[in-house]
Design a protein around this motif. Structure first.
Motif, short mmCIF file in Angstrom:
data_model
loop_
_atom_site.label_atom_id
_atom_site.label_comp_id
_atom_site.label_asym_id
_atom_site.label_seq_id
_atom_site.Cartn_x
_atom_site.Cartn_y
_atom_site.Cartn_z
N TRP A 152 -13.84 -2.39 3.90
CA TRP A 152 -13.82 -2.33 4.38
C TRP A 152 -14.72 -3.11 5.86
CZ3 TRP A 152 -18.77 -2.14 6.50
CH2 TRP A 152 -19.96 -1.66 5.79
N TYR A 153 -15.72 -3.57 5.07
CA TYR A 153 -15.90 -5.30 6.09
C TYR A 153 -15.80 -5.54 6.76
CZ TYR A 153 -20.05 -7.93 6.98
OH TYR A 153 -21.33 -8.90 7.51
N ALA A 154 -14.13 -6.94 6.10
CA ALA A 154 -14.02 -7.95 7.54
C ALA A 154 -12.94 -7.10 8.66
CB ALA A 154 -13.32 -8.29 6.66
N ALA A 155 -12.51 -5.77 8.21
CA ALA A 155 -11.93 -5.25 9.23
C ALA A 155 -12.34 -4.41 10.72
CB ALA A 155 -11.01 -3.83 8.73
N ALA A 156 -14.26 -4.11 9.70
CA ALA A 156 -15.03 -3.43 10.64
C ALA A 156 -16.01 -4.48 11.71
CB ALA A 156 -15.98 -2.89 9.89
N VAL A 157 -16.13 -6.15 10.69
CA VAL A 157 -16.98 -7.01 11.53
C VAL A 157 -16.16 -7.58 12.97
CG1 VAL A 157 -17.49 -9.56 11.70
CG2 VAL A 157 -18.63 -7.67 9.95
N ALA A 158 -14.12 -7.21 12.14
CA ALA A 158 -13.43 -8.46 13.29
C ALA A 158 -13.39 -6.88 15.02
CB ALA A 158 -12.10 -8.17 12.23
N ALA A 159 -13.06 -5.54 14.59
CA ALA A 159 -13.56 -5.02 15.79
C ALA A 159 -14.15 -5.44 16.44
CB ALA A 159 -13.31 -3.45 15.07
N GLU A 160 -15.13 -5.48 15.84
CA GLU A 160 -16.85 -5.31 16.54
C GLU A 160 -16.30 -6.34 17.37
OE1 GLU A 160 -20.68 -4.81 15.01
OE2 GLU A 160 -20.68 -2.83 15.08
N GLN A 161 -16.21 -7.22 16.73
CA GLN A 161 -16.33 -8.57 17.67
C GLN A 161 -14.85 -9.06 18.31
OE1 GLN A 161 -14.83 -11.88 14.47
NE2 GLN A 161 -16.94 -11.82 14.08
N GLU A 162 -14.04 -7.98 18.75
CA GLU A 162 -13.09 -8.06 19.54
C GLU A 162 -13.69 -6.90 21.51
OE1 GLU A 162 -8.17 -5.75 20.39
OE2 GLU A 162 -8.94 -6.40 18.00
N LEU A 163 -13.83 -5.63 20.30
CA LEU A 163 -14.62 -5.20 21.34
C LEU A 163 -16.02 -5.99 22.58
CD1 LEU A 163 -15.76 -1.78 19.00
CD2 LEU A 163 -13.99 -1.71 21.48
N ALA A 164 -16.66 -6.73 22.00
CA ALA A 164 -17.48 -7.46 22.79
C ALA A 164 -16.84 -8.23 22.95
CB ALA A 164 -18.30 -8.02 21.16
N GLY A 165 -15.32 -8.74 23.09
CA GLY A 165 -15.32 -9.72 23.83
C GLY A 165 -14.42 -8.75 25.39
N GLY A 166 -13.88 -7.80 25.14
CA GLY A 166 -14.14 -7.02 26.12
C GLY A 166 -12.42 -6.67 26.85
N SER A 167 -12.45 -6.25 28.24
CA SER A 167 -10.69 -6.05 28.61
C SER A 167 -10.17 -5.10 26.77
CB SER A 167 -10.32 -7.35 28.59
OG SER A 167 -10.67 -7.83 29.32
N VAL A 168 -11.02 -4.29 27.16
CA VAL A 168 -9.89 -3.51 25.85
C VAL A 168 -9.35 -1.82 25.99
CG1 VAL A 168 -9.83 -2.70 23.13
CG2 VAL A 168 -11.22 -4.98 23.80
N ASP A 169 -8.67 -1.61 26.36
CA ASP A 169 -8.12 -0.76 27.21
C ASP A 169 -8.73 0.48 25.57
OD1 ASP A 169 -5.71 1.14 24.90
OD2 ASP A 169 -4.62 -1.22 24.82
N PRO A 170 -8.39 1.57 26.39
CA PRO A 170 -9.20 2.90 25.91
C PRO A 170 -9.18 3.60 24.99
CG PRO A 170 -8.70 3.48 28.34
CD PRO A 170 -7.99 2.36 28.33
N GLU A 171 -7.24 2.94 24.27
CA GLU A 171 -6.69 3.52 23.13
C GLU A 171 -7.25 2.98 22.50
OE1 GLU A 171 -5.29 6.36 20.35
OE2 GLU A 171 -5.65 6.70 22.88
N ARG A 172 -7.01 1.14 21.98
CA ARG A 172 -7.19 0.50 21.48
C ARG A 172 -9.13 0.36 20.62
NH1 ARG A 172 -5.69 -3.01 17.63
NH2 ARG A 172 -6.40 -4.51 17.10
N ALA A 173 -9.74 0.81 22.66
CA ALA A 173 -11.46 0.80 21.88
C ALA A 173 -11.62 1.97 20.95
CB ALA A 173 -12.07 0.78 23.17
N ARG A 174 -10.57 3.24 20.53
CA ARG A 174 -11.17 4.37 20.17
C ARG A 174 -10.93 3.21 18.97
NH1 ARG A 174 -12.59 8.97 19.19
NH2 ARG A 174 -11.12 10.60 17.67
#
Length: 293
Positions: A152-174
């Motif tokens: 699961w590690y690579a997907a978790a890191v990628a998800a954190e990077q996308e969240l840190a970038g901002g401009s993510v709609d609520p459904e995608r953020a969840r």
């Protein structure tokens, strides 16, 4: 054994009707959720603690059964210490036993300092710090790196990077947040994912900023630390050695700050100790609550 859960309200000093749950039976133990702003129901029975104590599970301002205040500063952790004092009066207790998780450990420490003698026993579970979030980035990175071989590690890191970038709609953020939850745990199990799919409602997006707004400015930190150290609370401080959220350093510093405290580090656990090490968690907490003064 059947565990009874009931809903209750009390009146804060500003007239707000704030909520809490009672779970289990026995002497009351006030429990504060982290997040900040998480739905208190994620604490569950705290690893079986509800079989020994009546858990008073607090809905903090703007969460659960507690309304969103017009004045957002009422959500600051220093202001919410005042709500705890109103709850103590509501319960008719001369002093209270208090357990806090993660960010709420700031509220609990503030309450102990603001209202000397009102805390009988204090338990701080994976605290984020004494006056603000004080995790050591290098320690957290090293803990996470130990899990780099997990599927699961690579997907978790990628998800954190996308969240840190901002401009993510609520459904995608969840969706992205769910990918990062393995970092919460010392050893991830797929069944833990069900805990994040329960019908819970967190606080508004602005809550985190409002909660930490009570932290002192750099020039006032030393005075705040001295005030907390003089509270006489002598807490039990619990940490997870594999906590990929804040690490164990904040807990060590909090324990060092409070004279007479006791630090317990569960080396293989993460941020939610009561799920991963329920027996060790239960024994440590009950020993502290029921032991001699």
């Amino acid at each position: 054994m059947s565990i009874t859960i009931t809903e209750h309200r009390y009146t804060a000093d500003d007239g707000a009707a704030l909520g809490y749950l009672r779970r289990g039976s026995g002497a009351p133990l006030i429990c504060l959720p982290g997040g900040p702003g998480a739905d208190v129901r994620y604490l569950g029975g705290l690893g079986g603690l509800d079989g020994h104590r009546s858990l008073v599970l607090v809905d903090q301002r703007a969460t659960g059964r507690s309304p969103v205040p017009e004045d957002r500063s009422r959500c600051g952790y220093t202001a919410q210490a005042e709500d705890l004092e109103a709850l103590r009066r509501h319960l008719g207790a001369e002093s209270v036993d208090l357990l806090a998780h993660s960010a709420a450990c700031l509220t609990a420490q503030e309450y102990a300092a603001a209202y000397p003698g009102r805390v009988r026993r204090l338990v701080l579970v994976t605290p984020v710090g004494a006056t603000a979030r004080e995790a050591d980035a290098a320690e957290v990175a090293a803990i996470r790196a130990r899990q780099a071989g997990e599927p699961w590690y690579a997907a978790a890191v990628a998800a954190e990077q996308e969240l840190a970038g901002g401009s993510v709609d609520p459904e995608r953020a969840r969706e992205l947040t769910l990918r990062t939850v393995p970092f919460v745990w010392g050893r991830w199990r797929e069944e833990y994912l069900d805990l994040y799919r329960l019908p819970m409602q967190g606080a508004p997006d602005w809550y985190r900023e409002a909660f930490y707004a009570g932290a002192p400015a750099p020039g006032g930190k030393a005075a705040r630390l001295a005030r907390l150290a003089g509270s006489g609370a002598r807490p039990l401080v619990l940490a997870g050695g594999r906590d990929g959220i804040v690490g164990a350093l904040p807990a060590r510093r909090v324990a060092e700050l409070h004279p007479g405290s006791r630090l317990v580090v569960l080396p293989e656990a993460g941020h939610r100790l009561w799920h991963e090490e329920p027996q060790a968690f239960l024994e440590a907490v009950l020993s502290h609550l029921e032991g001699p003064q």
